[in-house]
Scaffold this motif. Structure first.
Motif, PDB file in Angstrom:
ATOM      1  N   TYR A 102       0.837  -1.195   0.000  1.00  0.00           N
ATOM      2  CA  TYR A 102       0.000   0.000   0.000  1.00  0.00           C
ATOM      3  C   TYR A 102       0.882   1.259   0.000  1.00  0.00           C
ATOM      4  O   TYR A 102       0.623   2.205  -0.743  1.00  0.00           O
ATOM      5  CB  TYR A 102      -0.941  -0.026   1.215  1.00  0.00           C
ATOM      6  CG  TYR A 102      -1.826   1.166   1.283  1.00  0.00           C
ATOM      7  CD1 TYR A 102      -2.921   1.292   0.421  1.00  0.00           C
ATOM      8  CD2 TYR A 102      -1.565   2.198   2.185  1.00  0.00           C
ATOM      9  CE1 TYR A 102      -3.719   2.403   0.486  1.00  0.00           C
ATOM     10  CE2 TYR A 102      -2.372   3.295   2.253  1.00  0.00           C
ATOM     11  CZ  TYR A 102      -3.472   3.406   1.403  1.00  0.00           C
ATOM     12  OH  TYR A 102      -4.256   4.525   1.466  1.00  0.00           O
ATOM     13  N   ASP A 103       1.898   1.181   0.853  1.00  0.00           N
ATOM     14  CA  ASP A 103       2.831   2.312   0.917  1.00  0.00           C
ATOM     15  C   ASP A 103       3.513   2.506  -0.438  1.00  0.00           C
ATOM     16  O   ASP A 103       3.691   3.648  -0.920  1.00  0.00           O
ATOM     17  CB  ASP A 103       3.896   2.108   1.995  1.00  0.00           C
ATOM     18  CG  ASP A 103       3.349   2.295   3.397  1.00  0.00           C
ATOM     19  OD1 ASP A 103       2.234   2.874   3.522  1.00  0.00           O
ATOM     20  OD2 ASP A 103       3.991   1.842   4.375  1.00  0.00           O
ATOM     21  N   ASN A 104       3.885   1.411  -1.079  1.00  0.00           N
ATOM     22  CA  ASN A 104       4.536   1.479  -2.384  1.00  0.00           C
ATOM     23  C   ASN A 104       3.583   2.044  -3.439  1.00  0.00           C
ATOM     24  O   ASN A 104       4.004   2.861  -4.278  1.00  0.00           O
ATOM     25  CB  ASN A 104       5.006   0.092  -2.841  1.00  0.00           C
ATOM     26  CG  ASN A 104       6.280  -0.330  -2.152  1.00  0.00           C
ATOM     27  OD1 ASN A 104       7.017   0.532  -1.637  1.00  0.00           O
ATOM     28  ND2 ASN A 104       6.548  -1.619  -2.150  1.00  0.00           N
ATOM     29  N   ILE A 105       2.374   1.589  -3.381  1.00  0.00           N
ATOM     30  CA  ILE A 105       1.410   2.076  -4.354  1.00  0.00           C
ATOM     31  C   ILE A 105       1.186   3.591  -4.144  1.00  0.00           C
ATOM     32  O   ILE A 105       1.112   4.363  -5.084  1.00  0.00           O
ATOM     33  CB  ILE A 105       0.092   1.313  -4.237  1.00  0.00           C
ATOM     34  CG1 ILE A 105       0.302  -0.135  -4.718  1.00  0.00           C
ATOM     35  CG2 ILE A 105      -1.011   1.949  -5.049  1.00  0.00           C
ATOM     36  CD1 ILE A 105      -0.859  -1.027  -4.537  1.00  0.00           C
ATOM     37  N   SER A 106       1.092   3.962  -2.881  1.00  0.00           N
ATOM     38  CA  SER A 106       0.887   5.383  -2.550  1.00  0.00           C
ATOM     39  C   SER A 106       2.075   6.218  -3.032  1.00  0.00           C
ATOM     40  O   SER A 106       1.909   7.321  -3.538  1.00  0.00           O
ATOM     41  CB  SER A 106       0.759   5.607  -1.042  1.00  0.00           C
ATOM     42  OG  SER A 106      -0.215   4.832  -0.475  1.00  0.00           O
ATOM     43  N   CYS A 107       3.235   5.676  -2.851  1.00  0.00           N
ATOM     44  CA  CYS A 107       4.426   6.404  -3.234  1.00  0.00           C
ATOM     45  C   CYS A 107       4.495   6.557  -4.751  1.00  0.00           C
ATOM     46  O   CYS A 107       4.897   7.600  -5.273  1.00  0.00           O
ATOM     47  CB  CYS A 107       5.676   5.678  -2.767  1.00  0.00           C
ATOM     48  SG  CYS A 107       6.005   5.897  -1.011  1.00  0.00           S
ATOM     49  N   ASN A 108       4.120   5.516  -5.435  1.00  0.00           N
ATOM     50  CA  ASN A 108       4.164   5.553  -6.887  1.00  0.00           C
ATOM     51  C   ASN A 108       3.148   6.527  -7.458  1.00  0.00           C
ATOM     52  O   ASN A 108       3.360   7.104  -8.498  1.00  0.00           O
ATOM     53  CB  ASN A 108       3.914   4.154  -7.459  1.00  0.00           C
ATOM     54  CG  ASN A 108       5.118   3.274  -7.328  1.00  0.00           C
ATOM     55  OD1 ASN A 108       6.251   3.762  -7.206  1.00  0.00           O
ATOM     56  ND2 ASN A 108       4.924   1.963  -7.351  1.00  0.00           N
ATOM     57  N   GLU A 109       2.118   6.709  -6.846  1.00  0.00           N
ATOM     58  CA  GLU A 109       1.090   7.598  -7.346  1.00  0.00           C
ATOM     59  C   GLU A 109       1.519   9.045  -7.214  1.00  0.00           C
ATOM     60  O   GLU A 109       1.127   9.935  -7.965  1.00  0.00           O
ATOM     61  CB  GLU A 109      -0.246   7.402  -6.597  1.00  0.00           C
ATOM     62  CG  GLU A 109      -0.925   6.141  -7.017  1.00  0.00           C
ATOM     63  CD  GLU A 109      -2.257   5.952  -6.292  1.00  0.00           C
ATOM     64  OE1 GLU A 109      -2.654   6.746  -5.451  1.00  0.00           O
ATOM     65  OE2 GLU A 109      -2.893   4.937  -6.570  1.00  0.00           O
ATOM     66  N   ASP A 110       2.255   9.293  -6.219  1.00  0.00           N
ATOM     67  CA  ASP A 110       2.738  10.669  -6.009  1.00  0.00           C
ATOM     68  C   ASP A 110       3.728  10.963  -7.068  1.00  0.00           C
ATOM     69  O   ASP A 110       3.975  11.745  -7.796  1.00  0.00           O
ATOM     70  CB  ASP A 110       3.413  10.824  -4.659  1.00  0.00           C
ATOM     71  CG  ASP A 110       2.430  10.742  -3.533  1.00  0.00           C
ATOM     72  OD1 ASP A 110       1.250  11.009  -3.803  1.00  0.00           O
ATOM     73  OD2 ASP A 110       2.846  10.409  -2.407  1.00  0.00           O
TER      74      ASP A 110
END
Length: 151
Positions: free
Chosen positions: A143-151
């Protein structure tokens, strides 16, 4: 005639006495016959009654022996029933004790198996909890990775 007249009452008296004596002897003889006959009849009656009493006594003795035998048989049956009941009680007591021991052993074994299953379940739960935490951690990272990638 005077002699005849004088002798006549004496002769008459002597004849009467002789007749009386003869009559008495015949009467005594007849009475003795009757007494003897009665005695024979009484003896026969006594014998008959004695036979009846003897048979009744023998019957009572036989009945008494039968009753004693019946009582003895009944007593022996009661004693045998008591003995059999005691043996059965002893047997049942031994069986009961054996069954109690077997049930106690079964209960111990079931308790041991239950404890083993409880321990296994607790171990599996602990493993599951560890895996669940890892999954949660992986999900959080993802989830953290996905969030980071979206930014």
């Amino acid at each position: 005639q005077t002699l005849k007249e004088e002798l006549e009452p004496i002769i008459t008296r002597e004849v009467e006495e002789e007749i009386n004596e003869t009559y008495k002897k015949e009467l005594i003889h007849d009475n003795q016959k009757k007494i003897s006959s009665k005695r024979v009849d009484v003896d026969r009656e006594i014998e008959a009654r004695l036979d009846i009493v003897k048979r009744q006594l023998e019957k009572r003795q036989e009945d008494s022996r039968d009753e004693k035998a019946d009582n003895m048989i009944a007593r022996m049956e009661r004693e045998m029933q008591v003995r059999m009941f005691r043996e059965l009680e002893t047997f049942a007591s031994k069986k009961r004790a054996k069954m109690v021991r077997e049930l106690e052993e079964y209960q111990k074994e079931m308790t041991r198996e239950f404890q083993e299953e409880k321990s296994e379940f607790a171990r599996q739960k602990a493993v599951s909890n560890v895996k669940s935490k890892k999954v949660d951690q992986n999900c959080t990272r993802l989830y953290d990775n996905i969030s980071c990638n979206e930014d």
